[in-house]
Scaffold this active site. Structure first.
Site, PDB file in Angstrom:
ATOM      1  CB  ALA A 291      -0.944  -0.021   1.196  1.00 39.83           C
ATOM      2  N   GLY A 292       1.899   1.267  -0.844  1.00 38.13           N
ATOM      3  CA  GLY A 292       2.613   2.513  -1.115  1.00 38.13           C
ATOM      4  C   GLY A 292       1.950   3.197  -2.307  1.00 38.13           C
TER       5      GLY A 292
ATOM      6  CB  SER B 244      10.358   3.554   0.729  1.00 36.86           C
ATOM      7  OG  SER B 244       9.900   2.677  -0.225  1.00 36.86           O
TER       8      SER B 244
ATOM      9  CB  ALA C 139      10.000   9.949  -1.772  1.00 36.48           C
ATOM     10  CD  GLN C 140      14.792  13.739   2.542  1.00 38.52           C
ATOM     11  OE1 GLN C 140      15.770  14.131   1.921  1.00 38.52           O
ATOM     12  NE2 GLN C 140      14.828  13.470   3.835  1.00 38.52           N
TER      13      GLN C 140
ATOM     14  CD  GLU D  43      16.162  15.191  -6.692  1.00 47.30           C
ATOM     15  OE1 GLU D  43      16.373  13.997  -6.946  1.00 47.30           O
ATOM     16  OE2 GLU D  43      15.251  15.575  -5.954  1.00 47.30           O
TER      17      GLU D  43
ATOM     18  CG  HIS E  13      20.696   9.091  -1.519  1.00 50.29           C
ATOM     19  ND1 HIS E  13      21.421  10.157  -1.064  1.00 50.29           N
ATOM     20  CD2 HIS E  13      19.664   9.609  -2.218  1.00 50.29           C
ATOM     21  CE1 HIS E  13      20.848  11.288  -1.467  1.00 50.29           C
ATOM     22  NE2 HIS E  13      19.767  10.973  -2.172  1.00 50.29           N
TER      23      HIS E  13
ATOM     24  NE  ARG F  59      20.365   9.478  -5.967  1.00 50.30           N
ATOM     25  CZ  ARG F  59      19.066   9.524  -5.770  1.00 50.30           C
ATOM     26  NH1 ARG F  59      18.391   8.417  -5.568  1.00 50.30           N
ATOM     27  NH2 ARG F  59      18.429  10.673  -5.779  1.00 50.30           N
TER      28      ARG F  59
ATOM     29  CG  HIS G 162      18.017   5.867  -1.793  1.00 57.73           C
ATOM     30  ND1 HIS G 162      17.353   6.407  -0.710  1.00 57.73           N
ATOM     31  CD2 HIS G 162      17.561   6.552  -2.884  1.00 57.73           C
ATOM     32  CE1 HIS G 162      16.547   7.375  -1.121  1.00 57.73           C
ATOM     33  NE2 HIS G 162      16.642   7.467  -2.443  1.00 57.73           N
TER      34      HIS G 162
ATOM     35  CD  GLU H 167      12.621   0.394  -3.892  1.00 64.04           C
ATOM     36  OE1 GLU H 167      11.879   1.143  -3.222  1.00 64.04           O
ATOM     37  OE2 GLU H 167      13.815   0.167  -3.594  1.00 64.04           O
TER      38      GLU H 167
ATOM     39  NE  ARG I 127      15.504   5.363  -7.860  1.00 61.00           N
ATOM     40  CZ  ARG I 127      15.357   6.469  -7.130  1.00 61.00           C
ATOM     41  NH1 ARG I 127      14.612   7.462  -7.561  1.00 61.00           N
ATOM     42  NH2 ARG I 127      15.936   6.573  -5.961  1.00 61.00           N
TER      43      ARG I 127
ATOM     44  CB  SER J 168      11.397   5.687  -7.798  1.00 62.68           C
ATOM     45  OG  SER J 168      11.822   6.712  -6.968  1.00 62.68           O
TER      46      SER J 168
HETATM   47  C1  SIN Z   1      16.595  12.493  -2.928  1.00 57.94           C
HETATM   48  O1  SIN Z   1      15.777  13.332  -2.584  1.00 57.94           O
HETATM   49  O2  SIN Z   1      17.804  12.673  -2.981  1.00 57.94           O
HETATM   50  C2  SIN Z   1      16.088  11.147  -3.266  1.00 57.94           C
HETATM   51  C3  SIN Z   1      15.312  11.207  -4.498  1.00 57.94           C
HETATM   52  C4  SIN Z   1      15.268   9.848  -5.091  1.00 57.94           C
HETATM   53  O3  SIN Z   1      15.735   8.895  -4.498  1.00 57.94           O
HETATM   54  O4  SIN Z   1      14.782   9.741  -6.220  1.00 57.94           O
END
Ligand code: SIN
Length: 406
Positions: free
Chosen positions: A33-34, A62, A66-67, A134, A249, A290, A349, A373, A384, A389
């Site tokens: 249930a994400g 997760s 997520a940020q 990013e 990460h 990354r 991550h 995921e 990725r 995601s």
């Molecule tokens: C992040 O905010 O650095 C993570 C974003 C992500 O994993 O796609």
């Protein structure tokens, strides 16, 4: 759990399980249930669907952590073709180019759908959607909510959408133990919660269990994310792909917590740098892909250097305005990002591999589907691209639902 239930001897291959209570699900069963599971369930409307979740909705997924946000080519200087190029480059030769193009093409429309569902994405003073940067993106194209609360906002929207959709039945406190099969494919799910184990009979199971980062000593994932979807799929006979491809990460906050609080790549997108404790640069390009940045930090640590994120000069006292959740994690650890170097290290991550699926989310077992995921669509390749995601979960859950409905 479903409209009717009775106690029967289990038929066919289910018979090996002895006598269990069988519940007949009226449609597909979504396991997890994400964002991916809840959006798939919602998009299946008006067809009935049952979602089973080991935790109360919104907990231990997760998505909620997520940020950075959700990547989509919606900026005036952007194009899905550029987004596709960045995704392919980051994926280091292991992406499926057709999948990359189709998911990045669907990005802008996916954002419109999320907005229509009620997502409150951040906007600039002119009212246009705010776009963050990013690593390995050639354009600002990461949409976010409440600065660094993007996943929490999308999860809120997905939970609310599932709750208000009459065709969605949510059962909390229940986990899938086994996907059951017979000569035709999926025959049901063996599930457990409070009370005895039971069989939920259905011809369609959608795995949306998330990743496996919780298996690692250093992780940014909920500890409950331990590859359950992979295990269920493998035991049901499904093919899995690239399970060794786990993304680290680069900037998990290294303050002795497990799981480790994430410090979003978006902080580097706003100019923060990576340095050793003596202030020397720890990487050549803090916004490289990354895997490149994580390897550089790992090498620095192997050489005996502490690795830190420095946001003092670029964000300084504005840090908390942009990244309130990260600031509060820092403060809880006794750090003030406007004046302190933040100790960071790579941590597990995201699982790029998973249960092999086609463009619609079908696995190699008839009736078994996977999304999010736990699935391997071919979008991510070996690495990725940041914030792809949540996009994949949104686009692919909807496609899966459309195919299953037809
Ligand atoms: C992040 O905010 O650095 C993570 C974003 C992500 O994993 O796609």
């Amino acid at each position: 759990m479903a409209p009717s239930s009775s106690t029967l001897s289990t038929p066919g291959t289910l018979g090996t399980l002895g006598t269990l209570e069988i519940t007949y699900a009226e449609g597909p069963v979504v396991v997890g249930a994400g964002l991916a599971g809840l959006l798939a369930a919602t998009a299946l409307s008006p067809f009935p669907v049952t979602v089973i979740s080991p935790a109360p909705l919104g907990v231990d997924t997760s998505t909620g952590w997520a940020q950075g946000g959700i990547a989509a080519a919606v900026g005036p200087d952007d194009d899905p073709a550029l987004h596709a190029e960045d995704t392919l480059r980051a994926g280091a030769g292991l992406c499926d180019p057709e999948v990359v193009r189709s998911v990045t093409d669907a990005g802008p429309e996916a954002i419109s759908w999320l907005l229509a569902l009620g997502a409150r994405l951040d906007r600039g003073p002119d009212g246009a959607l705010a776009l963050g940067l990013e690593g390995a993106h050639c354009r600002r194209r990461v949409l976010h909510a409440a600065g660094d609360g993007s996943g929490a906002e999308l999860l809120r929207v997905a939970v609310a959408a599932a709750r208000r959709t009459p065709s969605v039945t949510v059962v909390e406190g229940v986990r899938a133990v086994r996907v059951l099969t017979d000569a035709h494919g999926v025959a049901g799910v063996l599930a457990e919660g409070a009370g005895p184990r039971r069989v939920v009979a259905t011809r369609s199971v959608i795995l949306a269990t998330g990743g496996l980062g919780g298996l690692y000593a250093h992780t940014t994932n909920p500890l409950a994310s331990r590859g359950q979807g992979l295990a269920l799929a493998v035991r049901a006979g499904a093919v899995v792909r690239d399970v060794e491809l786990v993304q680290f990460h680069p900037t998990a906050l290294d303050v002795g917590l497990d799981p480790m609080p994430l410090v979003s790549e978006a902080v580097r997108g706003e100019g923060a740098t990576l340095v050793t404790a003596s202030g020397a640069p720890a990487v050549t390009d803090p916004l490289a892909a990354r895997d490149v940045v994580a390897h550089a930090l790992w090498a620095a640590r192997q050489a005996g250097h502490a690795t830190c994120l420095d946001a003092r000069a670029t964000l300084g006292p504005r840090f908390g305005d942009h990244f309130p959740a990260i600031e509060s994690a820092c403060r809880a650890a006794g750090l003030d990002p406007s004046v302190d170097l933040l100790p960071v290290r790579p941590a597990a991550h995201y699982a790029m591999g998973g249960v092999l699926v086609d463009a619609a989310g079908r696995t190699t077992v008839p009736g078994l589907w996977a999304v999010g995921e736990c699935a391997s669509t071919g979008l991510h390749g070996a690495n990725r691209l940041a914030s792809n995601s949540l996009l994949e979960a949104t686009v692919c859950s909807r496609r899966l639902a459309a195919t299953l409905r037809d």
